[in-house]
Structures are given as C-alpha cells and as structure tokens.
Design a protein around this motif. Structure first.
Motif, short mmCIF file in Angstrom:
data_model
loop_
_atom_site.label_atom_id
_atom_site.label_comp_id
_atom_site.label_asym_id
_atom_site.label_seq_id
_atom_site.Cartn_x
_atom_site.Cartn_y
_atom_site.Cartn_z
N SER A 90 -7.53 4.13 0.85
CA SER A 90 -6.27 4.62 0.27
C SER A 90 -6.53 5.83 -0.63
O SER A 90 -7.60 5.96 -1.23
CB SER A 90 -5.62 3.50 -0.55
N ILE A 91 -5.55 6.71 -0.74
CA ILE A 91 -5.65 7.84 -1.66
C ILE A 91 -4.89 7.56 -2.95
O ILE A 91 -4.80 8.42 -3.81
CB ILE A 91 -5.13 9.14 -1.01
N ASP A 92 -4.36 6.36 -3.06
CA ASP A 92 -3.62 5.96 -4.26
C ASP A 92 -4.62 5.46 -5.31
O ASP A 92 -4.74 4.27 -5.55
CB ASP A 92 -2.61 4.87 -3.88
N THR A 93 -5.36 6.40 -5.90
CA THR A 93 -6.41 6.06 -6.85
C THR A 93 -6.26 6.88 -8.12
O THR A 93 -5.48 7.83 -8.17
CB THR A 93 -7.81 6.36 -6.26
N ARG A 94 -7.05 6.49 -9.12
CA ARG A 94 -7.11 7.28 -10.35
C ARG A 94 -8.53 7.19 -10.90
O ARG A 94 -9.27 6.26 -10.60
CB ARG A 94 -6.09 6.83 -11.38
N ILE A 95 -8.88 8.18 -11.70
CA ILE A 95 -10.20 8.22 -12.31
C ILE A 95 -10.06 7.84 -13.78
O ILE A 95 -9.22 8.38 -14.49
CB ILE A 95 -10.85 9.60 -12.18
N GLU A 96 -10.88 6.86 -14.21
CA GLU A 96 -10.88 6.42 -15.61
C GLU A 96 -12.23 6.74 -16.21
O GLU A 96 -13.25 6.70 -15.53
CB GLU A 96 -10.64 4.91 -15.68
N HIS A 97 -12.22 7.04 -17.48
CA HIS A 97 -13.46 7.33 -18.21
C HIS A 97 -13.73 6.16 -19.14
O HIS A 97 -12.96 5.90 -20.06
CB HIS A 97 -13.29 8.63 -19.00
N ARG A 98 -14.81 5.43 -18.88
CA ARG A 98 -15.19 4.29 -19.72
C ARG A 98 -16.55 4.58 -20.34
O ARG A 98 -17.57 4.43 -19.68
CB ARG A 98 -15.26 3.01 -18.91
N LYS A 109 0.85 -1.18 0.00
CA LYS A 109 0.00 0.00 0.00
C LYS A 109 0.89 1.23 0.00
O LYS A 109 1.66 1.46 0.93
CB LYS A 109 -0.89 -0.03 1.25
N SER A 110 0.79 2.03 -1.08
CA SER A 110 1.67 3.19 -1.18
C SER A 110 1.00 4.46 -0.68
O SER A 110 1.64 5.34 -0.15
CB SER A 110 2.13 3.38 -2.62
N GLY A 111 -0.31 4.58 -0.88
CA GLY A 111 -1.01 5.77 -0.45
C GLY A 111 -1.50 5.62 0.98
O GLY A 111 -1.83 4.54 1.42
N THR A 112 -1.51 6.69 1.70
CA THR A 112 -2.04 6.63 3.06
C THR A 112 -3.46 7.16 3.04
O THR A 112 -3.88 7.83 2.11
CB THR A 112 -1.18 7.48 4.01
N SER A 113 -4.17 6.87 4.08
CA SER A 113 -5.54 7.35 4.15
C SER A 113 -5.59 8.81 4.62
O SER A 113 -6.64 9.43 4.59
CB SER A 113 -6.37 6.47 5.07
N ASP A 114 -4.47 9.34 5.06
CA ASP A 114 -4.42 10.71 5.55
C ASP A 114 -3.82 11.61 4.48
O ASP A 114 -2.68 11.42 4.07
CB ASP A 114 -3.60 10.78 6.84
N SER A 172 -3.92 20.51 -6.82
CA SER A 172 -4.26 19.44 -7.77
C SER A 172 -3.19 18.36 -7.81
O SER A 172 -3.51 17.17 -7.90
CB SER A 172 -4.45 20.02 -9.17
N GLN A 173 -1.93 18.76 -7.74
CA GLN A 173 -0.85 17.77 -7.73
C GLN A 173 -0.89 16.92 -6.47
O GLN A 173 -0.64 15.72 -6.52
CB GLN A 173 0.51 18.47 -7.86
N LYS A 174 -1.22 17.53 -5.34
CA LYS A 174 -1.33 16.79 -4.08
C LYS A 174 -2.48 15.78 -4.15
O LYS A 174 -2.39 14.68 -3.61
CB LYS A 174 -1.54 17.77 -2.93
N LEU A 175 -3.55 16.15 -4.87
CA LEU A 175 -4.69 15.26 -5.06
C LEU A 175 -4.42 14.19 -6.13
O LEU A 175 -5.19 13.26 -6.28
CB LEU A 175 -5.93 16.06 -5.48
N LYS A 176 -3.34 14.35 -6.89
CA LYS A 176 -2.99 13.48 -8.01
C LYS A 176 -4.10 13.47 -9.06
O LYS A 176 -4.48 12.44 -9.61
CB LYS A 176 -2.71 12.05 -7.54
N LYS A 229 -13.31 12.96 -0.64
CA LYS A 229 -14.14 11.82 -0.23
C LYS A 229 -14.80 11.14 -1.42
O LYS A 229 -14.93 9.92 -1.43
CB LYS A 229 -15.20 12.28 0.76
N SER A 230 -15.20 11.91 -2.42
CA SER A 230 -15.94 11.35 -3.54
C SER A 230 -15.06 10.86 -4.68
O SER A 230 -15.39 9.86 -5.33
CB SER A 230 -16.91 12.40 -4.11
#
Length: 143
Positions: free
Chosen positions: A115-123, A25-30, A54-58, A105-106
């Motif tokens: 985790s905050i280690d996420t990304r948004i994909e458009h399908r 797990k690379s991202g922390t929840s904080d 924005s960079q902090k939010l990735k 949160k959303s």
C-alpha cells in the motif's frame, strides 16, 4: 453438534469479527507521479512542479528535497512560495524520475502489503515507515 463443529463455528464468528475491525485499504499499490517539469538555467536545474510531486507522494516537500539533494550530492533549496526545487547541478529528467522511483520503493510503499497509504515517523534516532492499511512498521534508512 460435535465439539469439532462447534469450534469451527466459533472460529468463523471470530474471523468475521476480525475482518469487520480491519480498516478498508485506502491506498493502492499503483502510484502515478506527475512527470517532473525540469528547466535548466546555467548550472542549475529547477523542478517546477515539485510541490505537486510531494503532495502525490504524501510527503513533506522538505523531506523529499533533502533526499534528492543527498542522492545527487548537490546543494539546492526548496522554495515554498513557488513550490519549486532548485538544484545546483545539471541533471536530466530521467535521473530525477529514477530517484523518485527509488524514494517510492524505500520511503512510501509498504513492504508488507504494497500500500502507498503510509507515513514516516521519527522516533528518537530511528525513522519508521508506518502503514495505515495493515499497521506494519518498518525502520527505514535515515537521510
């Protein structure tokens, strides 16, 4: 060795193998976001450190700006050269911070593992929040 003991040993070996294959797990929840540097000029509000936020939010700054503009029901623009977001409405720092918390949160934090280690994909017409830590996928509301 009984059949039951042999099954337990096999189970332990399989469990070890699974844990070795799971990525760490690379991202922390904080997530600590920088405080928005807000300047008001007439009826406009300018977030000077919007690129840093924005960079902090990735997340892509245009995506985050689109969200903020929709939530504020305002026009505005993201200036790539300076990294500022210009909002055509008077708004307080507290409102911006609350909207960014809702965005995290959303659209950033994984609902499954936190985790905050996420990304948004458009399908197609659907936006998916994909977690890099646990592999969970969650549809999110488009904006």
């Amino acid at each position: 060795m009984s059949e039951e003991e042999k099954l337990l040993q096999d189970y332990d070996k399989l469990l070890e193998r699974v844990y070795k294959k799971i990525p760490p797990k690379s991202g922390t929840s904080d997530l600590q976001l920088p405080e928005p540097q807000l300047i008001r000029v007439g009826t406009q509000s300018i977030i000077k450190n919007f690129r840093d936020i924005s960079q902090k939010l990735k997340r892509d700054p245009t995506l985050v700006s689109r969200y903020l503009l929709k939530e504020l029901a305002s026009a505005g623009s993201y200036e790539e050269v300076s990294g500022q977001l210009v909002l055509n409405v008077k708004v307080s720092r507290k409102v911006i911070e609350q909207l960014l918390d809702i965005f995290v949160k959303s659209y950033v934090k994984c609902p499954t593992c936190g985790s905050i280690d996420t990304r948004i994909e458009h399908r197609g017409k659907i936006w998916i929040l994909r977690c890099e830590a646990c592999g969970a996928e969650q549809p999110v509301k488009a904006f």
